[in-house]
Write a protein that holds these residues in place. Structure first.
Motif, PDB file in Angstrom:
ATOM      1  N   SER A 162       0.802  -1.225   0.000  1.00 39.24           N
ATOM      2  CA  SER A 162       0.000   0.000   0.000  1.00 39.24           C
ATOM      3  C   SER A 162       0.839   1.281   0.000  1.00 39.24           C
ATOM      4  CB  SER A 162      -0.933   0.001   1.222  1.00 39.24           C
ATOM      5  OG  SER A 162      -0.183  -0.098   2.419  1.00 39.24           O
ATOM      6  N   ALA A 163       2.133   1.164   0.224  1.00 42.29           N
ATOM      7  CA  ALA A 163       2.978   2.358   0.285  1.00 42.29           C
ATOM      8  C   ALA A 163       3.107   3.012  -1.088  1.00 42.29           C
ATOM      9  CB  ALA A 163       4.365   1.979   0.813  1.00 42.29           C
ATOM     10  N   GLY A 164       3.160   4.343  -1.086  1.00 44.49           N
ATOM     11  CA  GLY A 164       3.355   5.080  -2.328  1.00 44.49           C
ATOM     12  C   GLY A 164       4.834   5.199  -2.668  1.00 44.49           C
ATOM     13  N   VAL A 165       5.114   5.846  -3.800  1.00 41.56           N
ATOM     14  CA  VAL A 165       6.500   5.977  -4.266  1.00 41.56           C
ATOM     15  C   VAL A 165       7.345   6.729  -3.246  1.00 41.56           C
ATOM     16  CG1 VAL A 165       7.975   6.990  -6.049  1.00 41.56           C
ATOM     17  CG2 VAL A 165       5.863   5.815  -6.700  1.00 41.56           C
ATOM     18  N   SER A 166       6.824   7.833  -2.708  1.00 44.19           N
ATOM     19  CA  SER A 166       7.597   8.634  -1.766  1.00 44.19           C
ATOM     20  C   SER A 166       7.880   7.864  -0.479  1.00 44.19           C
ATOM     21  CB  SER A 166       6.847   9.930  -1.444  1.00 44.19           C
ATOM     22  OG  SER A 166       5.583   9.642  -0.891  1.00 44.19           O
ATOM     23  N   GLU A 167       6.918   7.065  -0.038  1.00 41.66           N
ATOM     24  CA  GLU A 167       7.106   6.287   1.186  1.00 41.66           C
ATOM     25  C   GLU A 167       8.113   5.166   0.979  1.00 41.66           C
ATOM     26  OE1 GLU A 167       4.304   4.084   4.553  1.00 41.66           O
ATOM     27  OE2 GLU A 167       3.420   4.976   2.759  1.00 41.66           O
ATOM     28  N   LEU A 168       8.102   4.553  -0.185  1.00 41.82           N
ATOM     29  CA  LEU A 168       9.042   3.477  -0.487  1.00 41.82           C
ATOM     30  C   LEU A 168      10.485   3.981  -0.533  1.00 41.82           C
ATOM     31  CD1 LEU A 168       6.997   1.585  -3.224  1.00 41.82           C
ATOM     32  CD2 LEU A 168       7.618   0.685  -0.981  1.00 41.82           C
ATOM     33  N   GLN A 169      10.655   5.267  -0.885  1.00 44.09           N
ATOM     34  CA  GLN A 169      11.998   5.828  -0.973  1.00 44.09           C
ATOM     35  C   GLN A 169      12.635   6.000   0.406  1.00 44.09           C
ATOM     36  OE1 GLN A 169      12.598   9.155  -3.867  1.00 44.09           O
ATOM     37  NE2 GLN A 169      10.472   8.781  -4.427  1.00 44.09           N
ATOM     38  N   GLN A 170      11.866   5.823   1.485  1.00 49.73           N
ATOM     39  CA  GLN A 170      12.440   5.885   2.826  1.00 49.73           C
ATOM     40  C   GLN A 170      13.236   4.621   3.142  1.00 49.73           C
ATOM     41  OE1 GLN A 170       9.444   6.813   5.769  1.00 49.73           O
ATOM     42  NE2 GLN A 170       8.386   8.234   4.405  1.00 49.73           N
ATOM     43  N   LEU A 171      13.039   3.574   2.343  1.00 46.02           N
ATOM     44  CA  LEU A 171      13.757   2.325   2.582  1.00 46.02           C
ATOM     45  C   LEU A 171      15.211   2.450   2.151  1.00 46.02           C
ATOM     46  CD1 LEU A 171      11.020  -0.113   1.228  1.00 46.02           C
ATOM     47  CD2 LEU A 171      11.668   0.214   3.624  1.00 46.02           C
ATOM     48  N   GLY A 173      18.493   2.075   0.240  1.00 48.10           N
ATOM     49  CA  GLY A 173      18.866   1.634  -1.105  1.00 48.10           C
ATOM     50  C   GLY A 173      17.761   1.741  -2.133  1.00 48.10           C
ATOM     51  N   ILE A 174      16.627   2.370  -1.805  1.00 47.51           N
ATOM     52  CA  ILE A 174      15.504   2.509  -2.745  1.00 47.51           C
ATOM     53  C   ILE A 174      15.401   3.957  -3.199  1.00 47.51           C
ATOM     54  CG2 ILE A 174      13.032   2.211  -3.101  1.00 47.51           C
ATOM     55  CD1 ILE A 174      14.520  -0.388  -2.692  1.00 47.51           C
ATOM     56  N   GLY A 175      15.685   4.192  -4.494  1.00 43.51           N
ATOM     57  CA  GLY A 175      15.555   5.520  -5.066  1.00 43.51           C
ATOM     58  C   GLY A 175      14.229   5.670  -5.794  1.00 43.51           C
ATOM     59  N   PRO A 176      13.996   6.826  -6.440  1.00 47.32           N
ATOM     60  CA  PRO A 176      12.722   7.066  -7.142  1.00 47.32           C
ATOM     61  C   PRO A 176      12.419   6.028  -8.212  1.00 47.32           C
ATOM     62  CG  PRO A 176      13.970   9.107  -6.899  1.00 47.32           C
ATOM     63  CD  PRO A 176      14.885   8.008  -6.470  1.00 47.32           C
ATOM     64  N   ALA A 177      13.403   5.658  -9.015  1.00 44.97           N
ATOM     65  CA  ALA A 177      13.176   4.713 -10.114  1.00 44.97           C
ATOM     66  C   ALA A 177      12.800   3.333  -9.589  1.00 44.97           C
ATOM     67  CB  ALA A 177      14.411   4.619 -11.005  1.00 44.97           C
TER      68      ALA A 177
END
Length: 218
Positions: A162-171, A173-177
């Motif tokens: 359910s996480a959005g792109v911006s939330e996933l980027q908090q992980l 090694g996870i960038g926008p792409a």
């Protein structure tokens, strides 16, 4: 006179046989009458009955009470498939779902969460992460292990379904792409376990090992 009577009886028997044969032939034709030869109203009834008897399998996910795979009538709409999954949750964004669209076999119906709810949740988790980091930065680090434990406590768990792109980027090694690729992969089928992240191009076993402590399946 006797010969004439026999002749009359023979003719009567012959006529009776012809009549019986004709009636049997008529009944057979009625039994095998094709649908195309029926009246328009009768054709519609036959076609409608056949359509109702056929079912298709769809997957309903997202903001519904009971996500899962359901068998529904081939003629039903998205609204009915969502109802089969228990209906929408309170934070479901029904305006972004075409409820009158007809379902098809193998279709995935995903009900998104309202944008306001997603934004509020992201901001809340971001504020919690910032507060945790600020608190840990004021303490002295006794060892490398202790410092690592404090950094881990400041990172919030991210729900990968359910996480959005911006939330996933908090992980880590996870960038926008890569975050966008996670969302794109999820749209083709929700993650059943953390290991399903290996389906995402760019995530291998090494990166999955780094992410495992920071993600969960919702």
């Amino acid at each position: 006179m006797q010969a004439k009577a026999k002749k009359i009886i023979f003719i009567a028997i012959l006529l009776t046989g012809c009549i019986i044969t004709s009636l049997i032939s008529t009944n057979d034709k009625e039994k095998t009458l094709p649908v195309s030869s029926l009246p328009q109203s009768a054709q519609s009834a036959v076609i409608s009955k056949a359509a109702q008897a056929k079912t298709v399998r769809v997957q309903v996910s997202g903001a519904v009470l009971e996500p899962g795979i359901y068998d529904v009538h081939a003629s039903c709409r998205v609204e009915e498939a969502i109802a089969a999954a228990g209906g929408m949750t309170e934070n479901a964004d029904s305006e972004r779902v075409n409820l009158v669209r007809k379902v098809r076999d193998g279709m995935q119906i995903r009900v998104p969460v309202k944008k306001a709810a997603r934004t509020s949740r992201t901001q809340r988790k971001s504020a919690q992460a910032t507060a945790g980091y600020s608190a840990s930065s004021t303490k002295k680090v006794g060892s490398t292990r202790a410092g690592a434990e404090k950094n881990n406590s400041a990172v919030q768990i991210v729900r990968i379904n359910s996480a959005g792109v911006s939330e996933l980027q908090q992980l880590p090694g996870i960038g926008p792409a890569l975050a966008q690729r996670i969302v794109d992969t999820r749209s083709r089928g929700r993650f059943a376990s953390v290991e399903d992240l290996l389906r995402v191009p760019g995530i291998g076993k090494a990166k999955l090992a780094k992410l495992r402590d920071y993600v969960e399946v919702d």
